[in-house]
Design an enzyme around this catalytic site. Structure first.
Site, short mmCIF file in Angstrom:
data_model
loop_
_atom_site.label_atom_id
_atom_site.label_comp_id
_atom_site.label_asym_id
_atom_site.label_seq_id
_atom_site.Cartn_x
_atom_site.Cartn_y
_atom_site.Cartn_z
N HIS A 128 -2.98 -34.53 -72.93
CA HIS A 128 -2.23 -33.32 -72.64
C HIS A 128 -0.78 -33.56 -73.03
O HIS A 128 -0.29 -34.68 -72.98
CB HIS A 128 -2.34 -33.02 -71.14
CG HIS A 128 -1.82 -31.70 -70.71
ND1 HIS A 128 -0.47 -31.45 -70.57
CD2 HIS A 128 -2.45 -30.55 -70.36
CE1 HIS A 128 -0.30 -30.20 -70.15
NE2 HIS A 128 -1.48 -29.63 -70.02
N ASP A 205 -3.73 -40.09 -65.90
CA ASP A 205 -3.55 -38.65 -65.67
C ASP A 205 -4.86 -38.14 -65.05
O ASP A 205 -5.87 -38.00 -65.75
CB ASP A 205 -3.23 -37.95 -66.99
CG ASP A 205 -3.19 -36.44 -66.86
OD1 ASP A 205 -3.44 -35.92 -65.75
OD2 ASP A 205 -2.94 -35.77 -67.88
N GLN A 208 -7.52 -33.52 -64.17
CA GLN A 208 -8.85 -32.92 -64.30
C GLN A 208 -9.94 -33.72 -63.59
O GLN A 208 -11.10 -33.32 -63.62
CB GLN A 208 -9.20 -32.77 -65.78
CG GLN A 208 -8.27 -31.87 -66.56
CD GLN A 208 -8.32 -30.42 -66.12
OE1 GLN A 208 -9.27 -29.97 -65.48
NE2 GLN A 208 -7.29 -29.66 -66.45
N LYS A 231 -4.62 -27.45 -59.25
CA LYS A 231 -5.94 -27.56 -59.86
C LYS A 231 -7.00 -28.00 -58.84
O LYS A 231 -8.18 -28.04 -59.17
CB LYS A 231 -5.91 -28.55 -61.02
CG LYS A 231 -5.01 -28.13 -62.19
CD LYS A 231 -5.06 -29.14 -63.32
CE LYS A 231 -4.00 -28.87 -64.37
NZ LYS A 231 -4.22 -27.61 -65.11
N CYS A 371 -2.73 -27.09 -74.43
CA CYS A 371 -1.70 -28.15 -74.37
C CYS A 371 -2.21 -29.46 -74.97
O CYS A 371 -1.84 -30.54 -74.52
CB CYS A 371 -1.22 -28.36 -72.94
SG CYS A 371 -0.35 -26.96 -72.25
#
Length: 417
Positions: A128, A205, A208, A231, A371
Site C-alpha cells: 500500500h 502492515d 487487512q 477497518k 492505493c
C-alpha cells in the site's frame, strides 16, 4: 451475545449494524467495500456517545472524576489492544490517527536515526502507498536503498526471491501481512525469522489482517506492527502502532508538544515514558475508547470463527466469479489460502463503469488502484474492481452481487459488440 452453530455469524450479528438495513438507489444495500472501511456495530457507536454524554474530559491531566473515568477508559483500550495482538505489555501499544501515521512514526523516529547511505530496506511490489511513500522519503534523506520482493506465478510473495535479496546491508524489512489487492496472506513469521538472522528489523502492515485473522505479535516476532481501527469495526481517526519495548525506548519522539513530556525548561525538555512519549497533544479519546469496544466485539465473536466463516464466503465468491467467463481475478485461489476479497477485471470494461452500474443495483464495491499503483503496473492492469467481505456479509449478498455483475458485463458486452 452467544453464538450458535445453527446460524451463521452474519445471521447473528447483522442486527448490530444499523447501516446495513437501508436501500441504496431503491435496492437493499449490499456492502462489499470492507477492505476500504468496515461498518460499525451499535456496541461501538454507543461507546462514542457514552463518552461525550457522560464523561467527556481530557485524559491524564485532571484529578477530577470525569478525567479519571476518561483516562481509565482510554488506557483500558490500550490494554485490550495489547491482549488482542498478544503484546508483552500495554506500553508497547502507541495510539496513532491511523496506520499511515504509525508507519511514518517508525520511518522518522527510527528510520532517520538509524539508516545510512548504502543501507537496504526491503519492501514488496504489493505494498500500500502508506508503506511505500514514507520509506521513499526516508531513502531520499538518508541515501538508503529500497529493494522490492516480486510475485510468484500464483501472484503471492516470492519467498525465494526475498532470500536472495536480503543481505548484511539490510536494516529493515517492511511488508504487508495481507495484500489489499491480491488477497494473499504473506508468511510474516518466516519473513521475520529470516530478517532477524541478518540483523534487520521487521515492520508488519496488519491493516487487512487485524480485522480478519488472529494475531500474535510475539509469535510473529516482528519489531513493529501497525493497524487502523476503521477497518476492524472501530471509528476513523484512530489506529495503533505495536513496537517491542526496547526498540520504542531507543527511538526519539516523533512529535513534540503536550502529554509527551516529563519536564519542560526554556532550553530543553525531558520526555514521558512509553507509550506517551509518542502521543503528543490531546489524543482521539472517544475514538480510542471506541476502538477498545471494537476489540471487545471482535473478541466476543472470536477471530478464529471470523476467519473460518470468511474462508467459506471467499470460496463461494470465487466459485461464483468463475461462472463469468470475462472475469479475471488476481492473487491466489482460495484453495491456497487467501483473504476475503477479490480484485478483478472484466475484459475491456473499465472498473469504474462496473462499479457505477453495480451501485445502481445497491451493490457497493471498490474500483481503482486501491492505493497500490506500483502493483497494478506490475500486473499490467490500469485498475481493478474489488469486492471485499466481512463477517456480516452473506452468501445471499454474494448472489446479488454476481447477478448484478453478470448484467453489467452483458450490458457492456452488447455495447462493445
Amino acid at each position: 451475545m452467544t453464538f450458535t452453530q445453527e446460524k451463521t455469524i452474519a445471521d447473528q450479528v447483522r442486527a448490530d449494524f444499523p447501516i446495513l438495513h437501508q436501500e441504496v438507489n431503491g435496492k437493499p444495500l449490499v456492502y462489499l467495500d470492507n477492505a476500504a472501511t468496515s461498518q460499525k456495530p451499535l456496541f461501538v457507536l454507543n461507546k462514542i456517545r457514552d463518552y461525550y454524554e457522560q464523561y467527556n474530559s481530557n485524559v491524564h491531566r485532571g484529578v477530577h472524576t470525569l478525567s479519571a473515568k476518561a483516562t481509565d477508559a482510554y488506557e483500558g483500550s490500550r490494554i485490550k489492544i495489547s491482549k488482542f495482538i498478544n503484546a508483552a505489555s500495554p506500553q508497547e501499544i502507541v495510539f496513532a490517527r491511523n496506520a499511515s501515521e504509525a508507519i511514518n512514526l517508525v520511518a522518522y523516529a527510527w528510520g532517520l536515526t538509524n539508516l545510512q547511505r548504502g543501507d537496504e530496506v526491503i519492501l514488496t511490489v504489493m505494498e500500500h502507498h502508506s508503506n511505500l511513500v514514507p520509506w521513499q522519503l526516508v531513502a531520499q534523506k538518508t541515501g538508503a536503498v529500497l529493494k522490492f520482493v516480486e510475485l510468484t506465478a500464483d501472484e503471492e510473495f516470492d519467498l525465494e526471491q526475498f532470500k536472495s535479496l536480503i543481505t548484511d546491508k539490510t536494516k529493515l524489512v517492511s511488508v504487508v501481512h495481507v495484500s489489499n489487492t491480491l488477497g494473499c496472506i504473506n508468511p510474516v513469521k518466516e519473513i521475520s525469522a529470516i530478517a532477524h538472522h541478518y540483523g534487520a528489523k521487521v515492520l508488519i502492515d496488519a491493516c487487512q489482517s487485524a480485522p480478519h485473522l488472529p494475531l500474535d505479535v510475539q509469535d510473529i516476532d516482528c519489531d513493529w506492527l501497525v493497524a487502523s481501527g476503521h477497518k476492524m469495526c472501530g471509528p476513523t481517526g484512530i489506529g495503533f502502532l505495536y513496537g517491542k519495548l526496547e526498540i520504542l525506548r531507543a527511538m526519539p519522539p516523533f512529535m513534540g508538544g503536550g502529554e509527551m513530556i516529563a519536564d519542560v525548561f526554556l532550553d530543553h525538555s525531558t520526555y514521558a515514558d512509553l507509550p506517551h512519549k509518542f502521543e503528543a497533544g490531546t489524543p482521539a479519546i472517544a475514538e480510542a475508547i471506541a476502538l477498545g469496544a471494537a476489540v471487545d466485539y471482535l473478541t466476543n465473536i472470536g477471530m478464529d470463527k471470523i476467519h473460518a466463516y470468511e474462508d467459506q464466503l471467499t470460496a463461494y465468491l470465487f466459485e461464483q466469479l468463475a461462472t463469468i467467463p470475462e472475469i479475471k481475478t488476481y492473487g491466489p485461489q482460495p484453495s491456497k489460502g487467501r483473504a476475503a476479497l477479490a480484485s478483478f477485471t472484466a475484459g475491456d470494461v473499465h472498473p469504474h463503469d462496473l462499479s457505477t452500474i453495480l451501485d445502481q443495483a445497491g451493490v457497493a464495491i471498490r474500483a481503482g488502484h486501491h492505493c497500490t499503483q506500483p502493483l497494478h503496473r506490475y500486473l499490467k492492469a490500469q485498475s481493478t474492481a474489488r469486492a471485499s467481505l466481512y463477517f456480516y456479509n452473506t452468501r445471499e449478498e454474494i448472489d446479488v452481487f454476481i447477478a448484478s455483475l453478470k448484467e453489467a458485463v452483458e450490458f457492456f458486452g452488447s455495447i462493445f459488440g
